[in-house]
Design an enzyme around this catalytic site. Sequence first.
Site: not given
Lengths: 465, 465
Positions: B31, B54, B91, B447
């Site tokens: 970019r 995930c 690799v 609360w």
Amino acid sequence: MDMSAARGVRERLVVIGGDAAGMSAASQARRLRDAGELEIVAFERGHFTSYSACGIPYWVGGDVAGPERLIARTAEEHRARDIDLRLRTEVTEIDVAGRRVRARDLDSGDESWTSYDKLVIATGARPIRPEMPGVDAPGVHGVQTLDDGQALLDTLARTGGRRAVVVGAGYIGVEMAEALINRGYEVTVVNRGSEPMSTLDPDMGRLVHEAMEGLGITMVDDTEVTKILTGDDGHVRAVATEDAEYPADVVVLGIGVRPETTLARAAGLPLGEHGGLLTDRAMRVRGHTDVYAGGDCVEVLDLVSGQERHVPLGTHANKHGQVIGTNVGGGYATFPGVVGTAVSKVCDLEIARTGLREKDARRAGLRYVTATIESTSRAGYYPGASPMTVKMLAELRTGRLLGVQIVGREGAGKRVDIAAVALTAGMTVEQMTSLDLGYAPPFSPVWDPVLVAARKASKAVHGVS
Amino acid sequence: MDMSAARGVRERLVVIGGDAAGMSAASQARRLRDAGELEIVAFERGHFTSYSACGIPYWVGGDVAGPERLIARTAEEHRARDIDLRLRTEVTEIDVAGRRVRARDLDSGDESWTSYDKLVIATGARPIRPEMPGVDAPGVHGVQTLDDGQALLDTLARTGGRRAVVVGAGYIGVEMAEALINRGYEVTVVNRGSEPMSTLDPDMGRLVHEAMEGLGITMVDDTEVTKILTGDDGHVRAVATEDAEYPADVVVLGIGVRPETTLARAAGLPLGEHGGLLTDRAMRVRGHTDVYAGGDCVEVLDLVSGQERHVPLGTHANKHGQVIGTNVGGGYATFPGVVGTAVSKVCDLEIARTGLREKDARRAGLRYVTATIESTSRAGYYPGASPMTVKMLAELRTGRLLGVQIVGREGAGKRVDIAAVALTAGMTVEQMTSLDLGYAPPFSPVWDPVLVAARKASKAVHGVS
């Protein structure tokens, strides 16, 4: 030697107003000082104490079974804790110099003076009731108190109509629109602002407008109600504006509230530009060591703009009461201020905001950038992921977060808390980009929508695209 | 004059690992610098890039239709952006002094060296696979890669059994328990810890244990799996512990992962005590200006304890990639560290944590107080209000927030973000008590549960009850 003298002088705390702020203050003071040390007298002009006014739309809409569910603590429960609670008793005068208040029993009409060592003013707010023909007609309702809610429900049951007009499109207005939809009404919301939810910027308000229309609600913006028309039976039949008439079997006024500070003003106590009492951080009325005030009748410091605001909200009222009660009870607590967080919903549409809108930022003399992004509540591939729009304001050059507005569906609203904490901490939007927020596909995209907005805002601050 | 010379020397960025961290780095660098300035070569030994590991449990469980939904960006999309992506290419060596990597085409077996100006190591993590008899038998599955997920689904389709054993009760373990419940299996979770979710304190893990049993899952804690038993066909038939056998048509290993740093170790790069690469805040490998590392193969700074941790999580990997890409692209960005936020769910049970557990606080030499409270996700009177338990740790005397753990139902998990931001800002629990969090009955009690916990923790810090 007198035993009460050995314990020191027994003080009297007088509380004006038996709802969230007043009764939280009384309860917390009682927790810290028993009846031998502190006498507590609380005056409430209505029939109820400690109820959730915020819950009234859900009771009217049928989500909550009855008004008793909205009462956090009854008069009997307060009395069992040695609080001398006097219902239907209205305080008519505060004599600051004489350290006493005059109260009238609304049933007998008897008046008498009660002296105090410490005073808590928790007189709340009163709904704005526009002066226009027909506003007092049967079928026109406010929704401020439990009595109001019951009156509205009685009207709904009695008239059995199908058309409702809500005047005002703030929190109460949109929540009442939902309630009436749930009751099967055709709902029209007439709103003088250019978009609903003027607590949002108009571009975000536009999203609310569109979503509410999508829910089948007729939205009439930029329009002032000029009068309320009644039928031959005297009951409301329509709401009139400059240009049109909207037939109505029932009308709900949700125009907002103002601090109820008539007594305080008459007593010469300091009021701010919004008409609310001015206090210090310990919630003491400025210049008056023994007079406290909290809840919807006070102005609070906006921690972002540094200016005073009037934010009538139960959560603040409870915090104020807690702080006052702690200080009256001999402890030390402060209420530092608000960042202006609010969240609401209309059916499945969630609306949230915190901090400054564009016009607030301009009024505070701040230069700012904005960033608006679209994202989803969950990972895009996870079932139930729903779109949300997040708008973020940041100060030019410093990058300090100034505000966030969110409009979306399930999972959108409470995300505003991330920004509320960041605002309180004075974070920059760049710092926010690396916040370690909870991530798993059912809870968030891998970049939480708030992080996406922070990234875009950070680029805007730094002048990169 | 050669035009490329006029533009300056064209650099080459080599990326090892084509998942979240590596490909985010490549994309962000692209970019900022176009192909004329920066050549980008990315090696990935698998078949896929940029996928959400995930999401695998939700694909296996049937909530997500297919693996392609989990791929954020395909190889073709990367290539269209001038990234020379080489799939199925592993690799095998990093030559730091020579600024080059050796890679092998896994199909042809050919090896060759590629030089780099900048290197990104994003080799991820490898699942811990216990050494025990039968662990490689058909029907025993890890769930680290899309290939793993497909293999498991093939087993489920082929064997058609009804009993599943999950080994391990961390995030992967509990998420896979849900996936297998959703597939109609009777699920047993065998876990060596005293309670499931060892990322929580045991008292909070106990709540998870109870809730999972309530979901019909058999929970076997404090138990080591000693071997996996196979039938005559060689397929898994049971999981054996010291004391018992648990029949299983399928076994899922969810024991956790370790940083995959074999290459980095061989290259002499600095590793931490958890086996992950050590970097600075710009994600540069320490002592190596032109070598970056990010994602599951690095250790990150825990901003609360000041110690290094290994936190394999897609959200961090994406942030690392973003930071690396920005720095490679000529900008400047940092990853300051984590506070250890994580959120997960098992059916309708939500589990979240951030900051330090009690044992982390002790290890960091901190003295602390704890406060545990029960509250609800919404106002108690609002439909769908569900109970949640919030545990908060605060430093003794200073009151600094140290950690929060939450176990509840809908609306519980993402509340941890409030604490994550407060931790990042270094807030005290007393400061937290006045946080201006979003309140309306459908979203929160007056609360918020996190505020209730902060109040209790604050009292504990100040030694009042």
